[in-house]
Design an enzyme around this catalytic site. Structure first.
Site, PDB file in Angstrom:
ATOM      1  N   HIS A   1      -1.551  -5.653   1.511  1.00 27.75           N
ATOM      2  CA  HIS A   1      -2.744  -6.480   1.298  1.00 27.75           C
ATOM      3  C   HIS A   1      -2.321  -7.845   0.778  1.00 27.75           C
ATOM      4  O   HIS A   1      -1.383  -7.931  -0.015  1.00 27.75           O
ATOM      5  CB  HIS A   1      -3.666  -5.825   0.257  1.00 27.75           C
ATOM      6  CG  HIS A   1      -4.729  -6.747  -0.259  1.00 27.75           C
ATOM      7  ND1 HIS A   1      -5.940  -6.880   0.368  1.00 27.75           N
ATOM      8  CD2 HIS A   1      -4.741  -7.608  -1.307  1.00 27.75           C
ATOM      9  CE1 HIS A   1      -6.663  -7.785  -0.284  1.00 27.75           C
ATOM     10  NE2 HIS A   1      -5.953  -8.245  -1.300  1.00 27.75           N
TER      11      HIS A   1
ATOM     12  N   TYR B   1     -12.112  -3.221  -2.773  1.00 26.38           N
ATOM     13  CA  TYR B   1     -12.623  -3.326  -1.403  1.00 26.38           C
ATOM     14  C   TYR B   1     -14.154  -3.336  -1.349  1.00 26.38           C
ATOM     15  O   TYR B   1     -14.736  -2.975  -0.317  1.00 26.38           O
ATOM     16  CB  TYR B   1     -12.061  -2.189  -0.552  1.00 26.38           C
ATOM     17  CG  TYR B   1     -10.627  -2.412  -0.124  1.00 26.38           C
ATOM     18  CD1 TYR B   1     -10.272  -3.536   0.623  1.00 26.38           C
ATOM     19  CD2 TYR B   1      -9.626  -1.487  -0.436  1.00 26.38           C
ATOM     20  CE1 TYR B   1      -8.960  -3.749   1.035  1.00 26.38           C
ATOM     21  CE2 TYR B   1      -8.307  -1.689  -0.024  1.00 26.38           C
ATOM     22  CZ  TYR B   1      -7.987  -2.820   0.720  1.00 26.38           C
ATOM     23  OH  TYR B   1      -6.693  -3.030   1.133  1.00 26.38           O
TER      24      TYR B   1
ATOM     25  N   LYS C   1       0.834  -1.199   0.000  1.00 25.24           N
ATOM     26  CA  LYS C   1       0.000   0.000   0.000  1.00 25.24           C
ATOM     27  C   LYS C   1       0.880   1.265   0.000  1.00 25.24           C
ATOM     28  O   LYS C   1       2.100   1.166   0.167  1.00 25.24           O
ATOM     29  CB  LYS C   1      -0.932  -0.043   1.222  1.00 25.24           C
ATOM     30  CG  LYS C   1      -1.913  -1.236   1.193  1.00 25.24           C
ATOM     31  CD  LYS C   1      -2.771  -1.303   2.456  1.00 25.24           C
ATOM     32  CE  LYS C   1      -3.685  -2.512   2.465  1.00 25.24           C
ATOM     33  NZ  LYS C   1      -4.517  -2.585   3.682  1.00 25.24           N
TER      34      LYS C   1
ATOM     35  N   ASN D   1      -1.767  -0.237   7.448  1.00 27.26           N
ATOM     36  CA  ASN D   1      -1.169  -1.547   7.728  1.00 27.26           C
ATOM     37  C   ASN D   1      -0.341  -2.111   6.576  1.00 27.26           C
ATOM     38  O   ASN D   1      -0.122  -3.315   6.485  1.00 27.26           O
ATOM     39  CB  ASN D   1      -2.218  -2.533   8.244  1.00 27.26           C
ATOM     40  CG  ASN D   1      -3.291  -2.827   7.214  1.00 27.26           C
ATOM     41  OD1 ASN D   1      -3.235  -2.341   6.083  1.00 27.26           O
ATOM     42  ND2 ASN D   1      -4.262  -3.651   7.584  1.00 27.26           N
TER      43      ASN D   1
ATOM     44  N   GLU E   1      -9.230 -10.799  -7.526  1.00 28.33           N
ATOM     45  CA  GLU E   1      -8.292  -9.679  -7.417  1.00 28.33           C
ATOM     46  C   GLU E   1      -7.254  -9.709  -8.535  1.00 28.33           C
ATOM     47  O   GLU E   1      -6.913  -8.663  -9.103  1.00 28.33           O
ATOM     48  CB  GLU E   1      -7.633  -9.703  -6.036  1.00 28.33           C
ATOM     49  CG  GLU E   1      -8.638  -9.336  -4.942  1.00 28.33           C
ATOM     50  CD  GLU E   1      -8.167  -9.653  -3.522  1.00 28.33           C
ATOM     51  OE1 GLU E   1      -8.968  -9.463  -2.588  1.00 28.33           O
ATOM     52  OE2 GLU E   1      -7.008 -10.099  -3.346  1.00 28.33           O
TER      53      GLU E   1
HETATM   54  P1  DAT Z   1      -7.089  -7.526   5.522  1.00 27.03           P
HETATM   55  O1  DAT Z   1      -6.376  -6.389   4.831  1.00 27.03           O
HETATM   56  O2  DAT Z   1      -6.246  -8.100   6.632  1.00 27.03           O
HETATM   57  O3  DAT Z   1      -7.586  -8.571   4.558  1.00 27.03           O
HETATM   58  P2  DAT Z   1      -9.878  -6.661   5.694  1.00 27.03           P
HETATM   59  O4  DAT Z   1     -10.065  -7.280   4.359  1.00 27.03           O
HETATM   60  O5  DAT Z   1     -10.826  -7.053   6.783  1.00 27.03           O
HETATM   61  O6  DAT Z   1      -8.379  -6.928   6.254  1.00 27.03           O
HETATM   62  O7  DAT Z   1      -9.933  -5.093   5.590  1.00 27.03           O
HETATM   63  C1  DAT Z   1      -9.270  -4.457   4.510  1.00 27.03           C
HETATM   64  C2  DAT Z   1      -8.537  -3.253   5.026  1.00 27.03           C
HETATM   65  O8  DAT Z   1      -9.477  -2.334   5.599  1.00 27.03           O
HETATM   66  C3  DAT Z   1      -7.547  -3.538   6.156  1.00 27.03           C
HETATM   67  O9  DAT Z   1      -6.301  -3.984   5.673  1.00 27.03           O
HETATM   68  C4  DAT Z   1      -7.452  -2.210   6.809  1.00 27.03           C
HETATM   69  C5  DAT Z   1      -8.865  -1.651   6.670  1.00 27.03           C
HETATM   70  N1  DAT Z   1      -9.618  -1.891   7.901  1.00 27.03           N
HETATM   71  C6  DAT Z   1     -10.157  -3.068   8.298  1.00 27.03           C
HETATM   72  N2  DAT Z   1     -10.761  -2.959   9.463  1.00 27.03           N
HETATM   73  C7  DAT Z   1     -10.613  -1.660   9.822  1.00 27.03           C
HETATM   74  C8  DAT Z   1     -11.020  -0.894  10.946  1.00 27.03           C
HETATM   75  N3  DAT Z   1     -11.720  -1.432  11.941  1.00 27.03           N
HETATM   76  N4  DAT Z   1     -10.678   0.418  10.970  1.00 27.03           N
HETATM   77  C9  DAT Z   1      -9.988   0.985   9.963  1.00 27.03           C
HETATM   78  N5  DAT Z   1      -9.570   0.320   8.885  1.00 27.03           N
HETATM   79  C10 DAT Z   1      -9.882  -0.981   8.820  1.00 27.03           C
HETATM   80 MG    MG Z   2      -9.031  -8.562   3.117  1.00 35.87          MG
END
Ligand code: DAT
Ligand code: MG
Length: 152
Positions: A118, A51, A11, A115, A129
């Site tokens: 991805h 997303y 990212k 974070n 994807e």
């Molecule tokens: P991942 O990236 O581990 O697959 P995800 O698909 O649940 O996680 O969510 C995608 C992204 O969205 C994640 O990397 C960071 C953001 N995100 C997820 N939960 C969040 C939260 N509670 N607050 C802010 N950003 C969040």
């Molecule tokens: Mg995810």
């Protein structure tokens, strides 16, 4: 499957913090094959589609704004045995506060909204994807010299 593929994206914070090489090295040294890689600033349409499953979440707009900030991302396809599940382990838990310290997020990140990286979470999302981010013609066919030793 030996031919399993995952979509992995560094990212904008990972690019801006100059962690691209360190992150790629983890996948390379594990023995996975780099099938595709490109640097781009995703359009809002691409980021939103990527997303889309999170569209109803309160952080969705902020997430899309972050990914489309103007600092590029590095989009990749990695291939090899169990790469989807292993990729998730290399990346670490979504919230870096919970990520194993040996994971990318656990070593380099502290905020869930920044974070770094991805990785696809299932075979279905990986397929979707990869198709969303890459054209078939961008996916390389070759065999790393390490392949037979690593993937046996
Ligand atoms: P991942 O990236 O581990 O697959 P995800 O698909 O649940 O996680 O969510 C995608 C992204 O969205 C994640 O990397 C960071 C953001 N995100 C997820 N939960 C969040 C939260 N509670 N607050 C802010 N950003 C969040
Ligand atoms: Mg995810």
């Amino acid at each position: 499957k030996a031919s399993e593929r995952s979509f992995v994206m560094i990212k904008p914070d990972g690019v801006s913090r100059q962690l691209v090489g360190k992150i790629i090295t983890r996948f390379e040294e594990r023995g996975y094959k780099l099938v595709a890689v490109k640097s781009l600033t995703p359009s809002p349409a691409l980021a939103k589609e990527h997303y889309i499953d999170l569209a109803s979440r309160p952080f969705y707009k902020g997430l899309v704004d972050y990914i489309t900030s103007g600092t590029p991302v590095v989009a990749m396809v990695w291939e090899g045995k169990d790469v989807i599940r292993q990729g998730r382990r290399i990346v670490g838990a979504t919230n870096p506060q919970e990520s194993d310290p040996g994971s990318v997020r656990g070593q380099y990140a502290v905020s869930v909204g920044r974070n770094l990286i991805h990785a696809s979470d299932s075979f279905d999302s990986a397929s979707k994807e990869i198709e969303l981010w890459f054209a078939e013609s961008e996916l390389a066919e070759y065999k790393p010299t390490t392949w037979d030793w690593v993937m046996a």
